[in-house]
Motif scaffolding. Sequence first.
Motif, PDB file in Angstrom:
ATOM      1  N   LYS A   1     -49.313  48.125 -43.594  1.00 63.47           N
ATOM      2  CA  LYS A   1     -49.827  46.757 -43.482  1.00 63.47           C
ATOM      3  C   LYS A   1     -48.720  45.853 -42.963  1.00 63.47           C
ATOM      4  N   PRO A   2     -48.903  45.247 -41.790  1.00 61.80           N
ATOM      5  CA  PRO A   2     -47.822  44.442 -41.202  1.00 61.80           C
ATOM      6  C   PRO A   2     -47.556  43.164 -41.987  1.00 61.80           C
ATOM      7  N   ASP A   3     -46.332  42.708 -41.874  1.00 65.47           N
ATOM      8  CA  ASP A   3     -45.995  41.384 -42.381  1.00 65.47           C
ATOM      9  C   ASP A   3     -46.411  40.305 -41.388  1.00 65.47           C
ATOM     10  N   MET A   4     -46.399  40.664 -40.114  1.00 60.07           N
ATOM     11  CA  MET A   4     -46.766  39.734 -39.046  1.00 60.07           C
ATOM     12  C   MET A   4     -47.427  40.494 -37.905  1.00 60.07           C
ATOM     13  N   LEU A   5     -48.281  39.799 -37.174  1.00 62.55           N
ATOM     14  CA  LEU A   5     -49.028  40.419 -36.078  1.00 62.55           C
ATOM     15  C   LEU A   5     -49.047  39.465 -34.883  1.00 62.55           C
ATOM     16  N   PHE A   6     -48.763  40.002 -33.692  1.00 63.10           N
ATOM     17  CA  PHE A   6     -48.778  39.196 -32.472  1.00 63.10           C
ATOM     18  C   PHE A   6     -49.706  39.828 -31.438  1.00 63.10           C
ATOM     19  N   GLY A   7     -50.399  38.980 -30.704  1.00 57.51           N
ATOM     20  CA  GLY A   7     -51.220  39.425 -29.591  1.00 57.51           C
ATOM     21  C   GLY A   7     -51.075  38.462 -28.426  1.00 57.51           C
ATOM     22  N   ILE A   8     -51.424  38.929 -27.242  1.00 53.51           N
ATOM     23  CA  ILE A   8     -51.324  38.119 -26.025  1.00 53.51           C
ATOM     24  C   ILE A   8     -52.582  38.343 -25.184  1.00 53.51           C
ATOM     25  N   HIS A   9     -53.078  37.270 -24.588  1.00 54.82           N
ATOM     26  CA  HIS A   9     -54.133  37.399 -23.573  1.00 54.82           C
ATOM     27  C   HIS A   9     -53.696  36.652 -22.326  1.00 54.82           C
ATOM     28  N   ASN A  10     -53.890  37.300 -21.197  1.00 54.36           N
ATOM     29  CA  ASN A  10     -53.589  36.642 -19.919  1.00 54.36           C
ATOM     30  C   ASN A  10     -54.580  35.509 -19.668  1.00 54.36           C
ATOM     31  N   VAL A  11     -54.124  34.488 -18.939  1.00 50.99           N
ATOM     32  CA  VAL A  11     -54.975  33.342 -18.590  1.00 50.99           C
ATOM     33  C   VAL A  11     -54.742  33.016 -17.114  1.00 50.99           C
TER      34      VAL A  11
ATOM     35  N   ALA B   1     -36.134  45.959 -38.311  1.00 47.31           N
ATOM     36  CA  ALA B   1     -37.587  45.875 -38.462  1.00 47.31           C
ATOM     37  C   ALA B   1     -38.200  47.191 -38.005  1.00 47.31           C
ATOM     38  N   ASN B   2     -39.419  47.441 -38.462  1.00 45.53           N
ATOM     39  CA  ASN B   2     -40.257  48.487 -37.912  1.00 45.53           C
ATOM     40  C   ASN B   2     -41.364  47.822 -37.088  1.00 45.53           C
ATOM     41  N   VAL B   3     -41.817  48.497 -36.051  1.00 45.65           N
ATOM     42  CA  VAL B   3     -42.804  47.895 -35.146  1.00 45.65           C
ATOM     43  C   VAL B   3     -44.030  48.800 -35.071  1.00 45.65           C
ATOM     44  N   LEU B   4     -45.190  48.194 -35.328  1.00 46.44           N
ATOM     45  CA  LEU B   4     -46.461  48.899 -35.251  1.00 46.44           C
ATOM     46  C   LEU B   4     -47.158  48.485 -33.956  1.00 46.44           C
ATOM     47  N   PHE B   5     -47.400  49.454 -33.078  1.00 47.24           N
ATOM     48  CA  PHE B   5     -48.077  49.193 -31.805  1.00 47.24           C
ATOM     49  C   PHE B   5     -49.556  49.536 -31.964  1.00 47.24           C
ATOM     50  N   ILE B   6     -50.419  48.559 -31.707  1.00 50.14           N
ATOM     51  CA  ILE B   6     -51.865  48.737 -31.875  1.00 50.14           C
ATOM     52  C   ILE B   6     -52.534  48.585 -30.508  1.00 50.14           C
ATOM     53  N   PHE B   7     -53.135  49.662 -30.037  1.00 47.14           N
ATOM     54  CA  PHE B   7     -53.886  49.655 -28.781  1.00 47.14           C
ATOM     55  C   PHE B   7     -55.363  49.760 -29.160  1.00 47.14           C
ATOM     56  N   GLN B   8     -56.043  48.622 -29.130  1.00 47.33           N
ATOM     57  CA  GLN B   8     -57.383  48.510 -29.705  1.00 47.33           C
ATOM     58  C   GLN B   8     -58.485  48.774 -28.689  1.00 47.33           C
TER      59      GLN B   8
ATOM     60  N   GLY C   1     -37.099  50.986 -36.892  1.00 44.88           N
ATOM     61  CA  GLY C   1     -35.790  50.429 -36.587  1.00 44.88           C
ATOM     62  C   GLY C   1     -34.712  51.097 -37.425  1.00 44.88           C
ATOM     63  N   LYS C   2     -33.486  50.935 -36.989  1.00 47.55           N
ATOM     64  CA  LYS C   2     -32.365  51.567 -37.683  1.00 47.55           C
ATOM     65  C   LYS C   2     -32.130  50.939 -39.047  1.00 47.55           C
ATOM     66  N   LYS C   3     -32.429  49.627 -39.157  1.00 43.46           N
ATOM     67  CA  LYS C   3     -32.127  48.901 -40.388  1.00 43.46           C
ATOM     68  C   LYS C   3     -33.409  48.382 -41.029  1.00 43.46           C
ATOM     69  N   GLN C   4     -33.317  48.125 -42.337  1.00 45.04           N
ATOM     70  CA  GLN C   4     -34.477  47.691 -43.091  1.00 45.04           C
ATOM     71  C   GLN C   4     -34.903  46.277 -42.674  1.00 45.04           C
ATOM     72  N   GLY C   5     -36.194  46.032 -42.702  1.00 42.50           N
ATOM     73  CA  GLY C   5     -36.708  44.718 -42.344  1.00 42.50           C
ATOM     74  C   GLY C   5     -38.218  44.714 -42.374  1.00 42.50           C
ATOM     75  N   PRO C   6     -38.856  43.664 -41.875  1.00 42.87           N
ATOM     76  CA  PRO C   6     -40.318  43.548 -41.926  1.00 42.87           C
ATOM     77  C   PRO C   6     -41.008  44.544 -40.994  1.00 42.87           C
ATOM     78  N   LEU C   7     -42.288  44.752 -41.258  1.00 44.61           N
ATOM     79  CA  LEU C   7     -43.136  45.527 -40.351  1.00 44.61           C
ATOM     80  C   LEU C   7     -43.892  44.531 -39.476  1.00 44.61           C
ATOM     81  N   ILE C   8     -43.654  44.599 -38.181  1.00 43.23           N
ATOM     82  CA  ILE C   8     -44.217  43.640 -37.233  1.00 43.23           C
ATOM     83  C   ILE C   8     -45.149  44.386 -36.294  1.00 43.23           C
ATOM     84  N   ALA C   9     -46.372  43.932 -36.200  1.00 43.24           N
ATOM     85  CA  ALA C   9     -47.373  44.595 -35.365  1.00 43.24           C
ATOM     86  C   ALA C   9     -47.575  43.843 -34.056  1.00 43.24           C
ATOM     87  N   LEU C  10     -47.774  44.610 -32.991  1.00 47.09           N
ATOM     88  CA  LEU C  10     -48.095  44.080 -31.670  1.00 47.09           C
ATOM     89  C   LEU C  10     -49.396  44.729 -31.217  1.00 47.09           C
ATOM     90  N   ARG C  11     -50.318  43.942 -30.724  1.00 45.91           N
ATOM     91  CA  ARG C  11     -51.639  44.482 -30.375  1.00 45.91           C
ATOM     92  C   ARG C  11     -52.015  44.183 -28.928  1.00 45.91           C
TER      93      ARG C  11
END
Length: 391
Positions: free
Chosen positions: A153-163, A124-131, A62-72
Motif C-alpha cells: 500500500k503506497p504512502d503516496m501516488l502520482f499520475g500524469i495525463h497529457n493535455v 524509497a521504494n517505487v511501485l509502478f502501476i500500468f493500469q 531503493g537502497k535505503k529505507q523510506g516511503p513507498l511511492i506509486a507511479l501510475r
Amino acid sequence: MRLETEKYDNRIREIKRDLHRHPEISFREYRTTRVIKQELESLGIELLDLKLDTGAVALLRGKKQGPLIALRADIDALQLKEETGAPDASENPGVMHGCGHDLHTASLLGAAMILSDMREELCANVLFIFQPAEEITAGAQLMLNHGLFEKYKPDMLFGIHNVPELPVGTAGVKLGALMSAKNNFSIKITGVGGHGALPHTTRDPIVCAASVINSVQSIVSRNVDPRDPAVLSVCSIHAGTQDNLIVDELTMTGSIRALSDGVMQTAIERLNDIVRSTAKAYGCGAEVMFNGGPPALVNDESMYRIAKTAAEKVLGPDGVMDIRPSMGSEDFAVFMKHVSGFFYFLGSGSRTRENYPWHSGRFQPDEDYLAIAAQLYAQSVLCSMQKPLSL
C-alpha cells in the motif's frame, strides 16, 4: 540527471511508436502488457503478480529505507480510426491511441529507467502501476479487487495525463478538484407502437423522449448553482426500424458529471423526477438506471506542495501554472480513495502545428512530452523522500 534522461530518450520514443502502431482496447492490452513486462525485467525491477490478464505492477527497491511511492500510467487505446497519416500510425484498423496512453506508458517506463539507475541513492521504494481499461473507467477498481494495495500500500501516488491544449514544456498543477465525478445512465421509455399513419392509436415513446431530452437540459441551468460546474449529456438514442412504424420502446444513454457529491445527487434526483413525470404525461412508462462511475479527482494540499516543487524542478517556475478543472473523468480517482495522490496535467501540444483534442482521429501529441513526463514522474519520487533529491 537530465543527461540520464537524454540517454534513454531514443528508447522511450521507440517504445511509444511501437505501442502507437499496435494499440489495444480496454482489457485486451495483451501485447502492450508483454512489452511493459519485458522492459521492466530488463531493468531488474521485480514484477508483482496480481493474476490479471492485462496490466502490470512492479516494485523497485531503493537502497535505503523510506516511503513507498506509486507511479501510475494507463495503457489502453480507443475504438477510433486514426487519420494522422503519421509514420507510426495504427496498424490495428479501427483502434487508435487517441488519448495518449501510449505516451503515458512509455514515459512511465522512462521513469523506471531513470530511477533504476538511481536505486543506490533512493531512500524509497517505487511501485509502478500500468493500469488497463481506463477508457471505460474499470481498470483501477479491478486492480484493487485483485489486491493491488493489500501487500504493497503506497504512502503516496502520482499520475500524469497529457493535455494537447497546453504547450509541451508546461504543466498544470491544481489544488483541489481537478476532474469530475461521472455517473452513466440509461433510460428506457415504453409506449404502445402502431402504424405511423395512425398515431392516435399509439403512445409514441419517441415523442416522449424528445420532450425528456429538452426538459433535462434545465437541470444544470435551473437546479444547480451556476458556480458549481456540472454537465448532463444525452449521448445515444436507440429506437425505430422503419419509416412507417411507431415503436413500442426506446432507450437512450448519457452521463452526468460534477465536481461535488451534492451537485451529483441533485442531478440524479432531478433526472429521475423529470423522466418519470414526462413519461406519465405522455402515457408512457419509464425506467432510469444508473451505472455509476469514478468519483471526482481531488488533489489534496500536502500532495500539491510536493507536486508543485517537482514540476518546478523539471520545468522551472514559469513552466508551471494553476489550471481550471476538467469535466472529464479519470479512474485514477478510485485509487485516491485509498491513498493520498496527485494528478498532473502535462502539456503535449505542439508549438509548430495544429493540435487536436483527445479522442480525435487526428490527435497527434508532441513526442518531446515523453522525456519531460519521465522526468516529472521520477522527480515526484525524489521530492517525496524524507531527504529530497533533484534530477
